[in-house]
Design a protein around this motif. Structure first.
Motif, mmCIF file in Angstrom:
data_model
loop_
_atom_site.group_PDB
_atom_site.id
_atom_site.type_symbol
_atom_site.label_atom_id
_atom_site.label_comp_id
_atom_site.label_asym_id
_atom_site.label_seq_id
_atom_site.Cartn_x
_atom_site.Cartn_y
_atom_site.Cartn_z
ATOM 1 N N GLY A 193 -17.058 -0.614 5.299
ATOM 2 C CA GLY A 193 -16.509 0.518 4.556
ATOM 3 C C GLY A 193 -15.213 1.053 5.141
ATOM 4 O O GLY A 193 -14.642 0.485 6.075
ATOM 5 N N CYS A 194 -14.732 2.152 4.560
ATOM 6 C CA CYS A 194 -13.461 2.738 5.001
ATOM 7 C C CYS A 194 -13.454 4.237 4.715
ATOM 8 O O CYS A 194 -13.791 4.658 3.602
ATOM 9 N N ASP A 195 -13.060 5.033 5.729
ATOM 10 C CA ASP A 195 -12.963 6.489 5.548
ATOM 11 C C ASP A 195 -11.537 6.957 5.282
ATOM 12 O O ASP A 195 -11.289 8.144 5.163
ATOM 13 N N LYS A 196 -10.581 6.020 5.211
ATOM 14 C CA LYS A 196 -9.211 6.420 4.900
ATOM 15 C C LYS A 196 -9.124 6.539 3.377
ATOM 16 O O LYS A 196 -10.065 6.181 2.665
ATOM 17 N N SER A 197 -7.982 7.043 2.900
ATOM 18 C CA SER A 197 -7.867 7.118 1.439
ATOM 19 C C SER A 197 -6.443 6.765 1.039
ATOM 20 O O SER A 197 -5.722 7.605 0.505
ATOM 21 N N CYS A 198 -6.049 5.539 1.320
ATOM 22 C CA CYS A 198 -4.711 5.095 0.946
ATOM 23 C C CYS A 198 -4.592 5.192 -0.586
ATOM 24 O O CYS A 198 -5.532 4.837 -1.303
ATOM 25 N N ALA A 199 -3.433 5.666 -1.024
ATOM 26 C CA ALA A 199 -3.283 6.057 -2.430
ATOM 27 C C ALA A 199 -3.409 4.897 -3.406
ATOM 28 O O ALA A 199 -3.573 5.110 -4.605
ATOM 29 N N TYR A 200 -3.307 3.650 -2.899
ATOM 30 C CA TYR A 200 -3.325 2.490 -3.803
ATOM 31 C C TYR A 200 -4.642 1.720 -3.765
ATOM 32 O O TYR A 200 -4.834 0.782 -4.512
ATOM 33 N N CYS A 201 -5.583 2.103 -2.886
ATOM 34 C CA CYS A 201 -6.635 1.156 -2.501
ATOM 35 C C CYS A 201 -8.032 1.500 -3.033
ATOM 36 O O CYS A 201 -8.475 2.645 -2.972
ATOM 37 N N VAL A 202 -8.731 0.478 -3.511
ATOM 38 C CA VAL A 202 -10.084 0.679 -4.064
ATOM 39 C C VAL A 202 -11.197 0.540 -3.015
ATOM 40 O O VAL A 202 -12.344 0.864 -3.307
ATOM 41 N N VAL A 203 -10.831 0.048 -1.825
ATOM 42 C CA VAL A 203 -11.895 -0.274 -0.846
ATOM 43 C C VAL A 203 -12.854 0.895 -0.568
ATOM 44 O O VAL A 203 -14.072 0.699 -0.542
ATOM 45 N N PRO A 204 -12.351 2.131 -0.379
ATOM 46 C CA PRO A 204 -13.311 3.209 -0.125
ATOM 47 C C PRO A 204 -14.326 3.368 -1.271
ATOM 48 O O PRO A 204 -15.452 3.815 -1.041
ATOM 49 N N PHE A 205 -13.933 2.981 -2.481
ATOM 50 C CA PHE A 205 -14.860 3.081 -3.621
ATOM 51 C C PHE A 205 -15.800 1.874 -3.679
ATOM 52 O O PHE A 205 -16.941 1.985 -4.107
ATOM 53 N N GLY A 237 -13.917 -6.134 10.022
ATOM 54 C CA GLY A 237 -14.085 -4.824 9.410
ATOM 55 C C GLY A 237 -12.843 -4.508 8.609
ATOM 56 O O GLY A 237 -11.777 -5.069 8.877
ATOM 57 N N GLN A 238 -12.952 -3.633 7.625
ATOM 58 C CA GLN A 238 -11.750 -3.237 6.865
ATOM 59 C C GLN A 238 -10.759 -2.577 7.812
ATOM 60 O O GLN A 238 -9.565 -2.768 7.712
ATOM 61 N N ASN A 239 -11.285 -1.731 8.716
ATOM 62 C CA ASN A 239 -10.480 -1.144 9.788
ATOM 63 C C ASN A 239 -11.277 -1.344 11.055
ATOM 64 O O ASN A 239 -12.008 -0.464 11.483
ATOM 65 N N VAL A 240 -11.130 -2.505 11.631
ATOM 66 C CA VAL A 240 -12.003 -2.904 12.725
ATOM 67 C C VAL A 240 -11.821 -1.982 13.929
ATOM 68 O O VAL A 240 -12.766 -1.689 14.673
ATOM 69 N N SER A 274 -6.732 -4.379 11.624
ATOM 70 C CA SER A 274 -6.524 -3.142 12.375
ATOM 71 C C SER A 274 -5.687 -2.164 11.556
ATOM 72 O O SER A 274 -4.726 -2.568 10.915
ATOM 73 N N HIS A 275 -6.047 -0.891 11.629
ATOM 74 C CA HIS A 275 -5.226 0.138 10.981
ATOM 75 C C HIS A 275 -4.285 0.729 12.033
ATOM 76 O O HIS A 275 -4.728 1.096 13.117
ATOM 77 N N PRO A 276 -2.979 0.844 11.726
ATOM 78 C CA PRO A 276 -2.033 1.331 12.735
ATOM 79 C C PRO A 276 -2.399 2.698 13.320
ATOM 80 O O PRO A 276 -2.217 2.945 14.507
ATOM 81 N N GLN A 313 -0.250 7.666 1.673
ATOM 82 C CA GLN A 313 -1.299 8.326 2.491
ATOM 83 C C GLN A 313 -1.770 7.410 3.640
ATOM 84 O O GLN A 313 -2.949 7.263 3.893
ATOM 85 N N ARG A 314 -0.778 6.789 4.293
ATOM 86 C CA ARG A 314 -1.113 5.832 5.360
ATOM 87 C C ARG A 314 -1.348 6.483 6.718
ATOM 88 O O ARG A 314 -1.759 5.822 7.656
ATOM 89 N N LEU A 315 -0.980 7.750 6.891
ATOM 90 C CA LEU A 315 -1.285 8.489 8.128
ATOM 91 C C LEU A 315 -0.464 8.053 9.349
ATOM 92 O O LEU A 315 -0.876 8.278 10.482
HETATM 93 FE FE1 SF4 Z 1 -8.952 1.724 3.800
HETATM 94 FE FE2 SF4 Z 1 -7.197 -0.191 4.415
HETATM 95 FE FE3 SF4 Z 1 -7.758 0.369 1.863
HETATM 96 FE FE4 SF4 Z 1 -6.345 2.088 3.320
HETATM 97 S S1 SF4 Z 1 -5.750 -0.030 2.764
HETATM 98 S S2 SF4 Z 1 -8.058 2.617 1.991
HETATM 99 S S3 SF4 Z 1 -7.285 1.882 5.293
HETATM 100 S S4 SF4 Z 1 -9.155 -0.453 3.375
#
Ligand code: SF4
Ligand code: SAM
Length: 488
Positions: A193-205, A237-240, A274-276, A313-315
């Motif tokens: 899973g993923c707790d980030k919320s990048c504005a383009y990404c479906v992974v958290p859903f 992991g999505q963000n290992v 890895s997430h930066p 929303q890349r943080l």
């Molecule tokens: Fe999570 Fe990576 Fe998608 Fe951002 S791009 S929401 S960090 S999986």
């Protein structure tokens, strides 16, 4: 239902059938006692197709293992199968269209077969898949694979439509029966899973909130894999690097990485992605301290413009990303750095795109994955009005790829004459070359006097003689003086 010949003691062939990773031919273990009383046994057969990333590929290994354990036999074509499984990806619109196109293709031959849609596409579309493709009878997201046997029983009991979409915390990792495709390199999920919320990404859903596995549990499985003869492990992991051990030990990612590297029998440990934002210096310190941790970091930047990164929303800012690049470049280890880039994010101006091009010049990545921005359901970017025209997105992607190709060609050219140790992963019969992978994750094809298949899975020093933009070529280094050079 297809039949497979087996003796009465070996009738559960599902446990013993597996697809050869290179030839993709279905192999069966012979009846160990060579029983003369061979009987024809009807078996349930399955065919699986996987779309998308390494996480999906590994999820399919979990599904295959679970089905084999249930007595199914794996077959190489949809026609031979009683059950068809599609492990789907929904990260970009094209990936999703591909899945529905495949499902359409199989509508004709679907009669009497169970068709299941798994993965991110299943999680995203849920019950809607039954409407769009009425020949589908099972829809399950990645967190439900451990419940697969139970869901198959429901289907056998006559249930026409079975859904598994819960994000159950305890069932998201390995199943006890994961059947790894490759006998030398293993994937090991450490965080889901993923707790980030990048504005383009479906992974958290599609993959739900972040859940880390305990350090003890990861170590137990990694030790078991080393005991089974795997010499390379990739922590997945999505963000290992957001990994946080939920047990009282409380290991962070750098600690886990260092501990896995210490396991006897392992020669290479990799990790992705890895997430930066969470990429901290102790990760590099861990790599520097242990040769077994590979010379490669995949650190997706997405854009070279701080304004665009904020909108995404890349943080992190461009400068913060570059600080991490500096750590890697100053490392004592020759770290290869690879990245992901999205072009044409809504509102990306020409000058902001140029900042991405300049970032490529500045960093000199070893490889990139370039993507056209793709609108995804539920994501924040849908609300941004200022879309970049499709032709312009295509132009930007070509420009990025062209620049990167030149960078790779130059970097690979500079490697000619050097020696790299490779893990031998395959054989190209057409070119009579072995296919190897370096610690930096480069493909290095090479010649060797031997064509003995026993070389597969071994490690070999190779002298680089030629370079292309995407791979290197060379010859096995059998000369003792050169061997000493590499170990010096
Ligand atoms: Fe999570 Fe990576 Fe998608 Fe951002 S791009 S929401 S960090 S999986
Ligand atoms: N978690 C990783 C990170 O944050 O960098 C990335 C994982 S994501 C599954 C893999 C890559 O797909 C991303 O790095 C991004 O470049 C790309 N991607 C994700 N959503 C996308 C979209 N809507 N359009 C285009 N590319 C996308």
């Amino acid at each position: 239902m297809p039949t497979i010949f087996a003796c009465h003691e070996n009738r559960n062939l599902g446990k013993h059938g597996w697809l050869h990773p290179v030839s993709k031919r279905l192999l069966y273990r012979a009846c160990p006692a060579l029983h003369s009383t061979m009987v024809s046994v009807p078996v349930k057969t399955f065919y699986i197709e996987t779309f998308g990333c390494q996480m999906n590929a590994h999820d399919s290994e979990k599904v295959v293992g679970t089905l084999l354990q249930q007595g199914f036999a794996q077959v190489a074509t949809p026609d031979e199968a009683s059950h068809l499984f599609y492990n789907t990806c929904s990260i970009r619109d094209k990936a999703e269209q591909k899945v529905f196109h495949r499902l359409d293709t199989f509508k004709r031959s679907a009669k009497g077969k169970i068709i299941a849609v798994l993965g991110c596409g299943a999680q995203q579309e849920g019950e809607k898949i039954f409407e769009r493709a009425p020949h589908v009878s099972l829809v399950a997201g990645s967190a439900s694979y451990a419940r697969l046997p139970e869901m198959l029983i429901q289907l056998e009991a006559g249930n026409k439509r079975v859904l598994g979409l819960a994000f159950d915390r305890d069932e998201a990792f390995e199943t006890p029966y994961t059947r790894r495709d490759n006998p030398h390199r293993a994937f090991l999920t450490i965080i889901e899973g993923c707790d980030k919320s990048c504005a383009y990404c479906v992974v958290p859903f599609t993959r739900g909130p972040e859940r880390s596995r305990t350090g003890a549990n990861v170590m137990e499985e990694a030790r078991r894999l080393a005991g089974e003869g795997y010499t390379e492990i990739t922590l997945l992991g999505q963000n290992v690097n957001s990994y946080q051990d939920p047990s009282p030990a409380g290991w962070d990612f750098a600690t886990l990485l260092a501990r896995v590297g210490e396991i006897p029998g392992l020669r290479r440990v990799r990790f992705t992605t890895s997430h930066p934002r969470d990429f901290v210096k102790p990760i590099i310190d861990a790599i520097e301290a242990d040769e077994r941790l590979c010379n490669h970091v995949h650190l997706p930047v997405q854009s070279g413009s701080t304004r665009v990164l904020k909108a995404m929303q890349r943080l992190y800012t461009r400068d913060e990303y570059m600080r991490r690049i500096d750590w890697m470049k100053q490392s004592r280890r020759p770290l290869a750095i690879t990245t992901d880039i999205i072009v044409g994010f809504p509102g990306e101006t020409e000058s902001e795109f140029e900042e991405t091009m300049q970032l490529l010049d500045e960093v000199q990545f070893d490889a990139i994955f370039g993507f056209k921005y793709s609108q995804r359901p539920n994501t924040a970017a849908l609300k941004i009005q200022d879309k970049v025209p499709e032709e312009e997105i295509t132009r930007r992607l070509s420009a990025v790829q062209e620049k990167q190709r030149a960078i790779q060609l130059r970097k690979h050219g500079e490697m000619i004459g050097g020696i790299e140790e490779v893990l031998i992963e395959g054989r190209n019969h057409a070119t009579q070359q072995w296919i190897g992978r370096t610690s930096q994750n480069r493909t290095l094809n090479f010649t060797h006097t031997s064509d003995d298949p026993a070389l597969l899975g071994t490690y070999m020093p190779v002298r680089i003689t030629r370079a292309g933009p995407n791979s290197l070529a060379g010859e096995a280094c059998l000369n003792l003086d050169l061997l000493q050079q590499i170990s010096a």
